[in-house]
Design an enzyme around this catalytic site. Sequence first.
Site, short mmCIF file in Angstrom:
data_model
loop_
_atom_site.label_atom_id
_atom_site.label_comp_id
_atom_site.label_asym_id
_atom_site.label_seq_id
_atom_site.Cartn_x
_atom_site.Cartn_y
_atom_site.Cartn_z
CE LYS A 104 -4.05 1.63 2.44
NZ LYS A 104 -5.41 1.50 3.74
CB SER A 185 -7.89 3.09 2.73
OG SER A 185 -7.08 3.10 3.97
CB SER A 209 -8.41 0.80 5.78
OG SER A 209 -9.06 1.93 5.89
#
Length: 508
Positions: A104, A185, A209
Amino acid sequence: MDIPLLLFLSITILGLNHNAEGSPFSFREATVHDIRIALDHNRLTSQELVKFYLNEIRRLNPVLNGVIEVNPDALYLAHKADQDRKARKPGSETGLAGIPILLKDNIATKDKLNTTAGSYVLLGSIVPQDAGVVKKLRKAGAIILGKASMTEWAAYRSNNVPNGWNARRGQSVDPYLKSADPCGSSTGSATSVAANMAMVTLGTETYGSILCPSSSNSVVGIKPTVGLTSRAGVVPISHRQDTVGPICRSVSDAVYVLDAIVGFDPDDAVATKKVSKYIPHGGYLKFLKSNGLKGKRLGVPRYSFVGFGNSSETLKAFEPHFHILRKRGAVLVDIVDTARFDTVVASMYNDQFKAMNVEFKLALNAYLKQLITSPVRSLADAIVFNKKHSKLERIEEYGQDTFEAAEKTHGIGRMERELLLNLTRASKNGFEKLMKENKLDALVTPAANILYAISAGGYPGINVPAGYNSNGTPYGISFGGLKGSEPKLIEIAYDYEQATKIRKPPPL
Ligand SMILES: *[C@@H]1O[C@H](CO)[C@@H](O)[C@H](O)[C@H]1NC(C)=O
Ligand SMILES: *[C@@H]1O[C@H](CO)[C@@H](O)[C@H](O)[C@H]1NC(C)=O
Ligand SMILES: *[C@@H]1O[C@H](CO)[C@@H](O)[C@H](O)[C@H]1NC(C)=O
Protein backbone atom coordinates in the site's frame (compact mmCIF):
# COMPACT_ATOMS: atom_id res chain seq x y z
CA MET A 1 -18.88 -23.57 -27.78
CA ASP A 2 -17.64 -21.33 -25.00
CA ILE A 3 -15.45 -23.96 -23.51
CA PRO A 4 -12.80 -24.40 -26.23
CA LEU A 5 -12.50 -20.64 -26.48
CA LEU A 6 -11.97 -20.34 -22.76
CA LEU A 7 -9.41 -23.08 -22.90
CA PHE A 8 -7.60 -21.31 -25.68
CA LEU A 9 -7.58 -18.07 -23.72
CA SER A 10 -6.36 -19.80 -20.64
CA ILE A 11 -3.32 -21.09 -22.48
CA THR A 12 -2.46 -17.78 -24.06
CA ILE A 13 -3.00 -15.46 -21.12
CA LEU A 14 -2.63 -17.61 -18.10
CA GLY A 15 1.12 -17.43 -18.32
CA LEU A 16 2.18 -21.02 -18.63
CA ASN A 17 5.89 -21.36 -18.30
CA HIS A 18 7.77 -24.29 -19.77
CA ASN A 19 10.83 -25.02 -17.73
CA ALA A 20 13.82 -27.25 -18.28
CA GLU A 21 11.94 -30.35 -17.13
CA GLY A 22 9.14 -29.63 -19.54
CA SER A 23 6.23 -29.50 -17.11
CA PRO A 24 4.43 -26.16 -17.30
CA PHE A 25 4.08 -23.95 -14.26
CA SER A 26 0.90 -21.90 -14.10
CA PHE A 27 1.44 -18.56 -12.38
CA ARG A 28 -2.14 -17.47 -12.28
CA GLU A 29 -3.81 -18.24 -8.97
CA ALA A 30 -0.66 -20.05 -7.83
CA THR A 31 -0.25 -19.96 -4.06
CA VAL A 32 2.87 -18.96 -2.16
CA HIS A 33 3.15 -22.61 -1.21
CA ASP A 34 3.07 -23.69 -4.90
CA ILE A 35 5.64 -21.07 -5.79
CA ARG A 36 7.89 -21.95 -2.88
CA ILE A 37 8.01 -25.55 -4.16
CA ALA A 38 8.51 -24.50 -7.79
CA LEU A 39 11.37 -22.15 -6.86
CA ASP A 40 12.96 -24.77 -4.65
CA HIS A 41 12.84 -27.37 -7.45
CA ASN A 42 14.17 -25.03 -10.15
CA ARG A 43 10.89 -25.18 -12.02
CA LEU A 44 10.57 -21.43 -11.77
CA THR A 45 12.77 -18.39 -11.25
CA SER A 46 11.95 -15.19 -9.40
CA GLN A 47 12.66 -13.32 -12.63
CA GLU A 48 9.94 -15.28 -14.46
CA LEU A 49 7.58 -14.64 -11.60
CA VAL A 50 8.25 -10.89 -11.51
CA LYS A 51 8.03 -10.67 -15.32
CA PHE A 52 4.61 -12.31 -15.19
CA TYR A 53 3.31 -9.78 -12.66
CA LEU A 54 4.87 -6.78 -14.44
CA ASN A 55 3.18 -7.95 -17.58
CA GLU A 56 -0.19 -8.36 -15.88
CA ILE A 57 0.13 -4.86 -14.39
CA ARG A 58 0.91 -3.47 -17.86
CA ARG A 59 -2.13 -5.31 -19.25
CA LEU A 60 -4.73 -4.71 -16.52
CA ASN A 61 -3.72 -1.62 -14.57
CA PRO A 62 -4.84 0.89 -17.22
CA VAL A 63 -8.37 -0.30 -16.45
CA LEU A 64 -8.13 -1.29 -12.78
CA ASN A 65 -5.82 1.42 -11.39
CA GLY A 66 -4.84 -0.86 -8.54
CA VAL A 67 -1.12 -0.09 -8.79
CA ILE A 68 0.24 3.42 -8.31
CA GLU A 69 3.94 2.70 -8.97
CA VAL A 70 6.01 -0.21 -10.18
CA ASN A 71 9.47 -0.70 -8.70
CA PRO A 72 12.01 -0.04 -11.51
CA ASP A 73 14.39 -2.38 -9.65
CA ALA A 74 11.96 -5.30 -9.33
CA LEU A 75 13.59 -7.36 -12.10
CA TYR A 76 17.08 -6.64 -10.81
CA LEU A 77 16.01 -7.72 -7.31
CA ALA A 78 14.51 -10.89 -8.79
CA HIS A 79 17.79 -11.57 -10.61
CA LYS A 80 19.64 -11.18 -7.31
CA ALA A 81 17.15 -13.49 -5.57
CA ASP A 82 17.78 -16.13 -8.23
CA GLN A 83 21.55 -15.77 -7.78
CA ASP A 84 21.18 -16.09 -4.00
CA ARG A 85 19.08 -19.23 -4.43
CA LYS A 86 21.67 -20.83 -6.70
CA ALA A 87 24.33 -20.21 -4.09
CA ARG A 88 22.33 -21.91 -1.37
CA LYS A 89 21.59 -25.51 -0.51
CA PRO A 90 18.58 -26.50 -2.68
CA GLY A 91 15.30 -26.15 -0.82
CA SER A 92 16.84 -24.27 2.09
CA GLU A 93 14.90 -21.06 1.49
CA THR A 94 11.72 -20.38 3.43
CA GLY A 95 8.69 -18.15 3.42
CA LEU A 96 8.72 -15.24 1.02
CA ALA A 97 12.29 -15.58 -0.31
CA GLY A 98 12.25 -14.60 -3.99
CA ILE A 99 8.53 -13.77 -3.94
CA PRO A 100 7.22 -10.34 -5.06
CA ILE A 101 4.93 -8.26 -2.86
CA LEU A 102 2.91 -5.11 -3.55
CA LEU A 103 2.71 -2.53 -0.72
CA LYS A 104 0.00 0.00 0.00
CA ASP A 105 1.29 3.47 -0.90
CA ASN A 106 1.35 4.62 2.73
CA ILE A 107 4.14 2.14 3.64
CA ALA A 108 7.59 3.69 3.30
CA THR A 109 10.31 2.17 1.17
CA LYS A 110 13.83 3.57 0.93
CA ASP A 111 14.26 2.90 -2.78
CA LYS A 112 13.15 4.44 -6.08
CA LEU A 113 9.48 4.18 -5.11
CA ASN A 114 7.61 7.15 -3.69
CA THR A 115 5.55 6.89 -0.51
CA THR A 116 2.63 9.28 -0.85
CA ALA A 117 -0.64 7.84 0.53
CA GLY A 118 -1.90 8.66 -2.97
CA SER A 119 -1.46 12.41 -2.55
CA TYR A 120 0.62 14.99 -4.43
CA VAL A 121 1.27 16.49 -1.01
CA LEU A 122 3.83 13.75 -0.34
CA LEU A 123 5.18 13.35 -3.87
CA GLY A 124 8.88 14.13 -3.78
CA SER A 125 9.17 13.46 -0.06
CA ILE A 126 12.14 11.31 0.87
CA VAL A 127 11.78 8.85 3.73
CA PRO A 128 14.70 8.25 6.11
CA GLN A 129 14.40 4.47 5.97
CA ASP A 130 12.25 1.47 5.09
CA ALA A 131 9.11 0.99 7.19
CA GLY A 132 9.52 -1.61 9.94
CA VAL A 133 7.49 -4.20 8.04
CA VAL A 134 9.51 -3.55 4.85
CA LYS A 135 12.77 -4.21 6.70
CA LYS A 136 11.32 -7.55 7.80
CA LEU A 137 10.11 -8.33 4.26
CA ARG A 138 13.53 -7.63 2.76
CA LYS A 139 15.16 -9.74 5.48
CA ALA A 140 12.78 -12.57 4.53
CA GLY A 141 13.97 -12.21 0.91
CA ALA A 142 10.76 -10.75 -0.53
CA ILE A 143 10.94 -8.55 -3.64
CA ILE A 144 9.16 -5.17 -3.47
CA LEU A 145 7.11 -5.16 -6.68
CA GLY A 146 5.60 -1.69 -6.28
CA LYS A 147 3.04 0.40 -4.46
CA ALA A 148 -0.70 -0.22 -4.44
CA SER A 149 -3.20 2.53 -5.04
CA MET A 150 -5.45 3.47 -2.10
CA THR A 151 -8.10 5.86 -0.90
CA GLU A 152 -6.09 9.05 -0.54
CA TRP A 153 -4.69 9.54 2.96
CA ALA A 154 -6.38 6.25 3.95
CA ALA A 155 -9.74 8.05 3.75
CA TYR A 156 -8.62 10.66 6.24
CA ARG A 157 -8.64 13.78 4.06
CA SER A 158 -12.40 13.96 3.78
CA ASN A 159 -15.45 11.73 4.03
CA ASN A 160 -16.28 12.69 0.46
CA VAL A 161 -13.21 11.16 -1.17
CA PRO A 162 -14.61 8.05 -2.90
CA ASN A 163 -13.32 4.65 -1.79
CA GLY A 164 -10.24 3.78 -3.84
CA TRP A 165 -9.73 7.27 -5.29
CA ASN A 166 -6.53 9.26 -5.02
CA ALA A 167 -5.27 12.25 -6.95
CA ARG A 168 -2.18 10.47 -8.28
CA ARG A 169 -3.82 7.37 -9.81
CA GLY A 170 -7.52 8.18 -9.96
CA GLN A 171 -10.25 5.65 -9.19
CA SER A 172 -9.34 2.02 -8.39
CA VAL A 173 -11.84 -0.36 -9.91
CA ASP A 174 -13.51 -3.45 -8.50
CA PRO A 175 -12.35 -6.18 -10.93
CA TYR A 176 -15.64 -8.07 -10.49
CA LEU A 177 -17.92 -5.19 -11.44
CA LYS A 178 -16.66 -1.84 -12.65
CA SER A 179 -19.58 0.09 -11.16
CA ALA A 180 -19.32 -1.52 -7.72
CA ASP A 181 -17.83 0.19 -4.68
CA PRO A 182 -14.40 -1.46 -4.18
CA CYS A 183 -14.32 -0.22 -0.58
CA GLY A 184 -11.19 1.22 0.99
CA SER A 185 -8.79 2.33 1.98
CA SER A 186 -6.44 -0.55 1.02
CA THR A 187 -8.31 -0.69 -2.28
CA GLY A 188 -5.43 -1.29 -4.69
CA SER A 189 -3.95 -4.01 -2.51
CA ALA A 190 -7.26 -5.90 -2.62
CA THR A 191 -8.16 -5.28 -6.28
CA SER A 192 -4.62 -6.02 -7.53
CA VAL A 193 -4.27 -9.32 -5.73
CA ALA A 194 -7.85 -10.28 -6.66
CA ALA A 195 -7.06 -9.67 -10.34
CA ASN A 196 -3.69 -11.44 -10.24
CA MET A 197 -1.68 -8.24 -10.76
CA ALA A 198 0.21 -9.17 -7.59
CA MET A 199 1.23 -12.35 -5.81
CA VAL A 200 0.60 -11.02 -2.30
CA THR A 201 0.06 -7.54 -0.84
CA LEU A 202 0.12 -5.49 2.33
CA GLY A 203 -2.65 -3.16 3.43
CA THR A 204 -3.17 -1.07 6.54
CA GLU A 205 -6.22 -0.70 8.74
CA THR A 206 -7.41 1.89 11.22
CA TYR A 207 -11.12 1.39 10.81
CA GLY A 208 -11.97 -1.38 8.34
CA SER A 209 -9.39 -0.57 5.65
CA ILE A 210 -8.11 -4.14 5.28
CA LEU A 211 -11.28 -6.07 6.06
CA CYS A 212 -13.71 -4.05 3.94
CA PRO A 213 -11.86 -4.04 0.58
CA SER A 214 -11.01 -7.71 1.17
CA SER A 215 -14.71 -8.48 1.56
CA SER A 216 -15.66 -6.39 -1.49
CA ASN A 217 -12.99 -7.94 -3.75
CA SER A 218 -13.24 -11.61 -2.73
CA VAL A 219 -9.87 -11.90 -1.03
CA VAL A 220 -8.52 -12.74 2.40
CA GLY A 221 -7.46 -9.91 4.70
CA ILE A 222 -5.88 -10.22 8.11
CA LYS A 223 -6.12 -7.22 10.41
CA PRO A 224 -3.56 -8.07 13.10
CA THR A 225 -3.77 -7.08 16.76
CA VAL A 226 -2.45 -3.52 16.96
CA GLY A 227 1.28 -3.82 17.70
CA LEU A 228 1.72 -7.32 16.26
CA THR A 229 3.17 -5.59 13.18
CA SER A 230 5.25 -2.43 13.31
CA ARG A 231 3.72 0.86 12.20
CA ALA A 232 7.07 2.63 11.95
CA GLY A 233 7.34 4.32 8.56
CA VAL A 234 3.62 4.05 7.82
CA VAL A 235 1.79 7.32 7.09
CA PRO A 236 -0.25 7.36 10.31
CA ILE A 237 -3.77 8.07 11.48
CA SER A 238 -3.90 6.74 15.03
CA HIS A 239 -1.18 4.91 16.91
CA ARG A 240 -3.97 3.36 18.98
CA GLN A 241 -5.76 1.83 15.98
CA ASP A 242 -3.33 1.61 13.02
CA THR A 243 -2.10 -1.84 12.01
CA VAL A 244 -0.42 -3.40 8.96
CA GLY A 245 -1.60 -6.73 7.56
CA PRO A 246 -1.70 -8.99 4.50
CA ILE A 247 -4.31 -9.01 1.74
CA CYS A 248 -4.02 -12.18 -0.35
CA ARG A 249 -5.99 -14.69 -2.40
CA SER A 250 -5.97 -17.37 0.29
CA VAL A 251 -5.67 -17.76 4.04
CA SER A 252 -2.47 -19.71 3.53
CA ASP A 253 -0.85 -16.92 1.47
CA ALA A 254 -1.89 -14.36 4.06
CA VAL A 255 -0.30 -16.45 6.80
CA TYR A 256 2.99 -16.66 4.88
CA VAL A 257 3.01 -12.87 4.72
CA LEU A 258 1.96 -12.47 8.35
CA ASP A 259 4.84 -14.71 9.46
CA ALA A 260 7.28 -12.45 7.62
CA ILE A 261 6.11 -9.13 9.09
CA VAL A 262 5.24 -9.74 12.76
CA GLY A 263 7.50 -8.96 15.66
CA PHE A 264 9.45 -6.41 17.63
CA ASP A 265 10.68 -3.25 15.94
CA PRO A 266 12.79 -0.74 17.91
CA ASP A 267 11.13 2.07 15.91
CA ASP A 268 7.68 1.05 17.23
CA ALA A 269 9.08 -0.35 20.43
CA VAL A 270 6.33 0.03 23.04
CA ALA A 271 3.51 -1.53 21.02
CA THR A 272 5.53 -4.25 19.26
CA LYS A 273 7.25 -5.33 22.48
CA LYS A 274 3.99 -5.63 24.38
CA VAL A 275 2.26 -7.62 21.68
CA SER A 276 5.19 -9.85 20.66
CA LYS A 277 4.26 -12.18 23.53
CA TYR A 278 1.38 -13.41 21.40
CA ILE A 279 3.57 -14.61 18.51
CA PRO A 280 3.59 -18.41 18.52
CA HIS A 281 6.90 -20.23 18.45
CA GLY A 282 7.54 -21.40 14.88
CA GLY A 283 5.02 -18.97 13.38
CA TYR A 284 1.43 -19.20 12.23
CA LEU A 285 1.56 -21.82 9.45
CA LYS A 286 0.77 -24.62 11.89
CA PHE A 287 -2.73 -23.18 12.37
CA LEU A 288 -3.72 -23.99 8.78
CA LYS A 289 -5.58 -27.04 10.05
CA SER A 290 -8.34 -28.93 8.30
CA ASN A 291 -10.40 -29.29 11.49
CA GLY A 292 -9.91 -25.72 12.66
CA LEU A 293 -13.62 -25.07 13.25
CA LYS A 294 -14.22 -28.11 15.39
CA GLY A 295 -15.40 -27.09 18.85
CA LYS A 296 -14.90 -23.37 18.22
CA ARG A 297 -17.48 -21.16 19.93
CA LEU A 298 -18.55 -18.41 17.55
CA GLY A 299 -20.77 -15.57 18.66
CA VAL A 300 -23.40 -14.32 16.22
CA PRO A 301 -24.35 -10.80 17.26
CA ARG A 302 -27.92 -11.01 16.02
CA TYR A 303 -28.54 -7.28 15.98
CA SER A 304 -25.47 -5.46 17.24
CA PHE A 305 -22.15 -4.97 15.45
CA VAL A 306 -23.78 -6.00 12.19
CA GLY A 307 -24.16 -2.43 11.20
CA PHE A 308 -26.24 -0.41 13.58
CA GLY A 309 -29.73 -1.41 14.56
CA ASN A 310 -31.71 -4.29 13.29
CA SER A 311 -30.07 -6.31 10.53
CA SER A 312 -32.27 -9.37 10.64
CA GLU A 313 -32.56 -9.48 6.83
CA THR A 314 -28.78 -9.62 6.34
CA LEU A 315 -28.51 -12.25 9.01
CA LYS A 316 -31.24 -14.37 7.45
CA ALA A 317 -29.38 -14.24 4.14
CA PHE A 318 -26.27 -15.38 5.98
CA GLU A 319 -27.89 -18.47 7.48
CA PRO A 320 -26.34 -20.82 4.83
CA HIS A 321 -22.87 -19.61 5.84
CA PHE A 322 -23.63 -20.12 9.53
CA HIS A 323 -24.85 -23.59 8.58
CA ILE A 324 -21.44 -24.42 7.07
CA LEU A 325 -19.73 -23.30 10.26
CA ARG A 326 -22.00 -25.57 12.30
CA LYS A 327 -21.44 -28.47 9.92
CA ARG A 328 -17.68 -28.10 10.38
CA GLY A 329 -18.17 -28.51 14.13
CA ALA A 330 -18.39 -24.93 15.38
CA VAL A 331 -20.84 -24.02 18.11
CA LEU A 332 -22.77 -20.90 17.15
CA VAL A 333 -23.83 -18.80 20.09
CA ASP A 334 -26.61 -16.28 19.55
CA ILE A 335 -25.86 -12.95 21.16
CA VAL A 336 -29.26 -11.58 22.02
CA ASP A 337 -28.40 -8.90 24.56
CA THR A 338 -28.71 -6.30 21.86
CA ALA A 339 -29.60 -3.11 23.67
CA ARG A 340 -26.47 -3.08 25.80
CA PHE A 341 -24.06 -3.70 22.94
CA ASP A 342 -25.80 -1.40 20.51
CA THR A 343 -25.22 1.39 23.00
CA VAL A 344 -21.59 0.48 23.52
CA VAL A 345 -20.88 0.17 19.79
CA ALA A 346 -22.64 3.43 19.00
CA SER A 347 -20.70 5.29 21.69
CA MET A 348 -17.41 3.84 20.43
CA TYR A 349 -18.24 4.87 16.89
CA ASN A 350 -18.56 8.55 17.72
CA ASP A 351 -15.81 8.66 20.32
CA GLN A 352 -13.17 6.98 18.19
CA PHE A 353 -13.48 9.54 15.42
CA LYS A 354 -13.19 12.35 17.94
CA ALA A 355 -10.07 10.67 19.32
CA MET A 356 -8.61 9.98 15.88
CA ASN A 357 -8.83 13.64 14.86
CA VAL A 358 -6.58 14.53 17.79
CA GLU A 359 -4.25 11.58 17.25
CA PHE A 360 -3.99 12.15 13.49
CA LYS A 361 -2.67 15.70 13.78
CA LEU A 362 -0.02 14.68 16.30
CA ALA A 363 1.01 11.54 14.44
CA LEU A 364 1.05 13.07 10.96
CA ASN A 365 3.07 16.06 12.11
CA ALA A 366 5.60 13.68 13.67
CA TYR A 367 5.74 11.61 10.44
CA LEU A 368 6.27 14.72 8.29
CA LYS A 369 9.02 16.07 10.57
CA GLN A 370 11.15 12.92 10.28
CA LEU A 371 11.20 12.94 6.47
CA ILE A 372 14.56 13.81 4.86
CA THR A 373 12.88 16.18 2.45
CA SER A 374 9.20 16.94 2.00
CA PRO A 375 6.99 19.49 0.24
CA VAL A 376 5.19 19.94 3.59
CA ARG A 377 6.17 19.66 7.25
CA SER A 378 2.80 19.77 9.00
CA LEU A 379 -0.90 19.08 8.57
CA ALA A 380 -1.38 22.85 8.30
CA ASP A 381 1.10 22.90 5.38
CA ALA A 382 -0.78 20.02 3.74
CA ILE A 383 -4.06 21.93 3.92
CA VAL A 384 -2.40 24.95 2.28
CA PHE A 385 -0.82 22.71 -0.38
CA ASN A 386 -4.22 21.22 -1.21
CA LYS A 387 -5.77 24.69 -1.56
CA LYS A 388 -2.92 25.73 -3.84
CA HIS A 389 -3.30 22.58 -5.94
CA SER A 390 -7.05 22.31 -5.61
CA LYS A 391 -7.57 21.23 -9.24
CA LEU A 392 -5.03 18.42 -9.04
CA GLU A 393 -6.39 17.23 -5.69
CA ARG A 394 -10.05 17.92 -6.57
CA ILE A 395 -10.53 19.94 -3.41
CA GLU A 396 -13.67 21.69 -4.63
CA GLU A 397 -15.31 18.35 -5.32
CA TYR A 398 -14.14 16.14 -2.46
CA GLY A 399 -13.00 18.68 0.12
CA GLN A 400 -10.58 18.21 2.99
CA ASP A 401 -12.95 18.57 5.93
CA THR A 402 -11.35 15.78 8.00
CA PHE A 403 -7.95 17.47 7.61
CA GLU A 404 -9.50 20.74 8.70
CA ALA A 405 -11.31 19.22 11.67
CA ALA A 406 -8.10 17.52 12.80
CA GLU A 407 -6.11 20.75 12.42
CA LYS A 408 -8.50 22.44 14.87
CA THR A 409 -7.59 20.02 17.68
CA HIS A 410 -5.05 20.91 20.39
CA GLY A 411 -3.39 17.69 21.50
CA ILE A 412 -4.19 15.45 24.44
CA GLY A 413 -5.55 17.40 27.39
CA ARG A 414 -7.91 16.49 30.21
CA MET A 415 -10.95 16.06 27.93
CA GLU A 416 -9.06 13.92 25.44
CA ARG A 417 -7.66 11.70 28.18
CA GLU A 418 -11.18 11.15 29.43
CA LEU A 419 -12.34 10.36 25.90
CA LEU A 420 -9.58 7.79 25.47
CA LEU A 421 -10.41 6.29 28.85
CA ASN A 422 -14.07 6.05 27.81
CA LEU A 423 -13.03 4.24 24.62
CA THR A 424 -10.89 1.74 26.51
CA ARG A 425 -13.73 1.18 28.93
CA ALA A 426 -16.23 0.68 26.08
CA SER A 427 -14.05 -2.06 24.57
CA LYS A 428 -13.52 -3.74 27.93
CA ASN A 429 -17.19 -3.59 28.92
CA GLY A 430 -18.40 -4.24 25.41
CA PHE A 431 -16.48 -6.59 23.14
CA GLU A 432 -14.17 -8.15 25.74
CA LYS A 433 -16.95 -8.79 28.22
CA LEU A 434 -19.14 -10.27 25.51
CA MET A 435 -16.34 -12.62 24.42
CA LYS A 436 -15.53 -13.71 27.96
CA GLU A 437 -19.09 -14.06 29.29
CA ASN A 438 -20.01 -16.27 26.36
CA LYS A 439 -16.65 -18.08 26.33
CA LEU A 440 -16.27 -17.25 22.64
CA ASP A 441 -13.31 -17.98 20.39
CA ALA A 442 -14.49 -15.39 17.88
CA LEU A 443 -17.37 -13.23 16.85
CA VAL A 444 -18.67 -13.75 13.30
CA THR A 445 -20.40 -11.16 11.10
CA PRO A 446 -21.48 -10.75 7.48
CA ALA A 447 -19.04 -8.91 5.19
CA ALA A 448 -16.54 -6.78 7.14
CA ASN A 449 -18.98 -5.71 9.83
CA ILE A 450 -16.78 -7.12 12.57
CA LEU A 451 -14.87 -3.85 12.26
CA TYR A 452 -17.49 -2.07 14.40
CA ALA A 453 -16.54 -4.29 17.32
CA ILE A 454 -12.77 -4.56 16.99
CA SER A 455 -11.41 -1.24 15.67
CA ALA A 456 -11.38 1.02 18.71
CA GLY A 457 -9.77 -1.56 20.99
CA GLY A 458 -7.07 -2.77 18.56
CA TYR A 459 -8.36 -6.34 18.33
CA PRO A 460 -7.59 -8.66 15.40
CA GLY A 461 -9.93 -9.71 12.61
CA ILE A 462 -9.92 -11.74 9.42
CA ASN A 463 -12.06 -11.69 6.29
CA VAL A 464 -12.62 -14.70 4.02
CA PRO A 465 -14.55 -14.74 0.71
CA ALA A 466 -18.09 -16.02 1.32
CA GLY A 467 -19.92 -15.56 -1.97
CA TYR A 468 -21.19 -13.32 -4.75
CA ASN A 469 -24.36 -11.26 -4.98
CA SER A 470 -26.75 -11.69 -7.89
CA ASN A 471 -24.92 -8.95 -9.85
CA GLY A 472 -21.59 -10.72 -9.30
CA THR A 473 -20.14 -8.48 -6.61
CA PRO A 474 -18.30 -10.39 -3.92
CA TYR A 475 -18.87 -10.39 -0.20
CA GLY A 476 -16.97 -11.92 2.66
CA ILE A 477 -17.49 -13.27 6.14
CA SER A 478 -15.43 -11.83 8.96
CA PHE A 479 -14.27 -13.08 12.33
CA GLY A 480 -12.85 -11.06 15.21
CA GLY A 481 -11.31 -12.06 18.53
CA LEU A 482 -9.45 -10.92 21.60
CA LYS A 483 -5.91 -9.55 21.39
CA GLY A 484 -3.42 -12.14 20.18
CA SER A 485 -6.12 -14.55 19.00
CA GLU A 486 -4.70 -14.73 15.46
CA PRO A 487 -4.02 -18.49 15.80
CA LYS A 488 -7.73 -19.17 16.46
CA LEU A 489 -8.87 -16.77 13.74
CA ILE A 490 -6.56 -18.47 11.24
CA GLU A 491 -7.86 -21.92 12.22
CA ILE A 492 -11.44 -20.76 11.81
CA ALA A 493 -10.88 -18.90 8.53
CA TYR A 494 -8.79 -21.64 6.95
CA ASP A 495 -11.30 -24.38 7.73
CA TYR A 496 -14.17 -22.25 6.43
CA GLU A 497 -12.21 -21.47 3.26
CA GLN A 498 -11.30 -25.11 2.64
CA ALA A 499 -14.90 -26.20 3.25
CA THR A 500 -16.30 -23.64 0.79
CA LYS A 501 -13.56 -22.81 -1.75
CA ILE A 502 -15.92 -20.13 -2.99
CA ARG A 503 -13.41 -17.64 -4.38
CA LYS A 504 -13.15 -17.40 -8.14
CA PRO A 505 -10.90 -15.04 -10.09
CA PRO A 506 -12.64 -11.98 -11.52
CA PRO A 507 -13.95 -12.19 -15.10
CA LEU A 508 -11.39 -9.98 -16.84
C1 LIG B 1 8.49 9.06 -7.91
O1 LIG B 1 8.05 10.37 -8.19
C2 LIG B 1 8.83 11.09 -9.10
C3 LIG B 1 8.24 12.46 -9.21
O2 LIG B 1 8.50 13.19 -8.06
C4 LIG B 1 8.83 10.38 -10.45
O3 LIG B 1 9.67 11.06 -11.33
C5 LIG B 1 9.31 8.96 -10.27
O4 LIG B 1 9.19 8.25 -11.46
C6 LIG B 1 8.49 8.25 -9.19
N1 LIG B 1 9.03 6.93 -8.95
C7 LIG B 1 8.49 5.81 -9.46
C8 LIG B 1 9.20 4.55 -9.15
O5 LIG B 1 7.47 5.79 -10.11
C1 LIG C 1 -35.86 -6.82 13.62
O1 LIG C 1 -36.69 -6.69 12.47
C2 LIG C 1 -37.50 -7.81 12.21
C3 LIG C 1 -38.27 -7.56 10.94
O2 LIG C 1 -37.47 -7.06 9.94
C4 LIG C 1 -38.41 -8.08 13.41
O3 LIG C 1 -39.16 -9.25 13.17
C5 LIG C 1 -37.59 -8.25 14.68
O4 LIG C 1 -38.44 -8.35 15.79
C6 LIG C 1 -36.69 -7.05 14.89
N1 LIG C 1 -35.81 -7.29 16.03
C7 LIG C 1 -35.52 -6.36 16.92
C8 LIG C 1 -34.64 -6.78 18.07
O5 LIG C 1 -35.89 -5.22 16.84
C1 LIG D 1 -16.99 9.81 29.22
O1 LIG D 1 -18.09 9.03 29.62
C2 LIG D 1 -18.92 9.63 30.60
C3 LIG D 1 -19.95 8.62 31.05
O2 LIG D 1 -20.63 8.08 29.96
C4 LIG D 1 -19.54 10.88 30.01
O3 LIG D 1 -20.37 11.53 30.94
C5 LIG D 1 -18.43 11.82 29.55
O4 LIG D 1 -18.99 12.95 28.90
C6 LIG D 1 -17.48 11.12 28.62
N1 LIG D 1 -16.35 11.98 28.35
C7 LIG D 1 -16.02 12.41 27.12
C8 LIG D 1 -14.85 13.33 27.05
O5 LIG D 1 -16.61 12.11 26.11
